[in-house]
Scaffold this motif. Structure first.
Motif: not given
Length: 180
Positions: A42, A37, A56
């Motif tokens: 994102v 991640h 993000n």
């Protein structure tokens, strides 16, 4: 107001659970080094499919170990990292923090809280019926999300189990956490 880091976890692949590590390195503006991640935009697959240019706001996932205790009392054995969190904490009401709170983790790292994790049906594939335990309805009909909080890395640094957590609240008025 503060707590302690009880575990740290990361995974370079998009899997539900993350293995524990001796330490993680947070990178400013990106997230957890080596984690799937990590990134300015994102990285969660469902969000990338909708709009890969979104910022993000979910660089770091934190869960309170007290949730693991609560789940154990309901018959679910869940260990640190198994719900996909990067940082497991104890002694800190993560869900009660306002948006914009800064968490000073260890000696250097600072994470700014962006919102709540919105638990998804993958949790039931991990443990059948678990979604009802982390996504409840309160007496007023409001949804209570217990799956932890998300944040962005303001200042990088290494984080290890046993590190202290210092809480820096944002200026008033405080904004409640909402799903991000």
């Amino acid at each position: 107001m503060g707590g302690v880091v009880t575990a740290v976890s990361f995974d370079g692949e998009h899997r539900f659970s993350k293995p524990n590590a001796a330490a993680i390195r947070l990178l400013a503006g990106l997230g957890v080094e080596g984690d799937a991640h990590l990134g300015v935009t994102v990285q969660h697959r469902s969000r990338v499919a909708k709009d890969p240019t979104q910022p993000n706001l979910r660089q770091v996932h934190l869960i309170h170990a007290e949730l693991h205790d609560e789940l154990a009392g309901a018959g679910y054995t869940v260990a640190a990292g198994e719900l996909g969190e990067n940082v497991t904490t104890r002694g800190l009401d993560l869900l009660g923090l306002p948006r914009g709170t800064r968490l000073h983790l260890g000696g250097e790292a600072v994470v700014e809280v962006t919102g709540l994790r919105n638990p998804c049906p993958q949790i039931n594939r991990f443990r059948s019926g678990l979604l009802k335990r982390v996504l409840e309805v309160d007496g007023n009909g409001g949804v209570v999300r217990k799956g932890g909080i998300m944040g962005v890395v303001l200042t990088g640094g290494e984080v290890r189990p046993g590190d202290g957590i210092r809480v820096e609240l944002p200026p008033l008025p405080h904004q409640p956490l909402e799903p991000v």
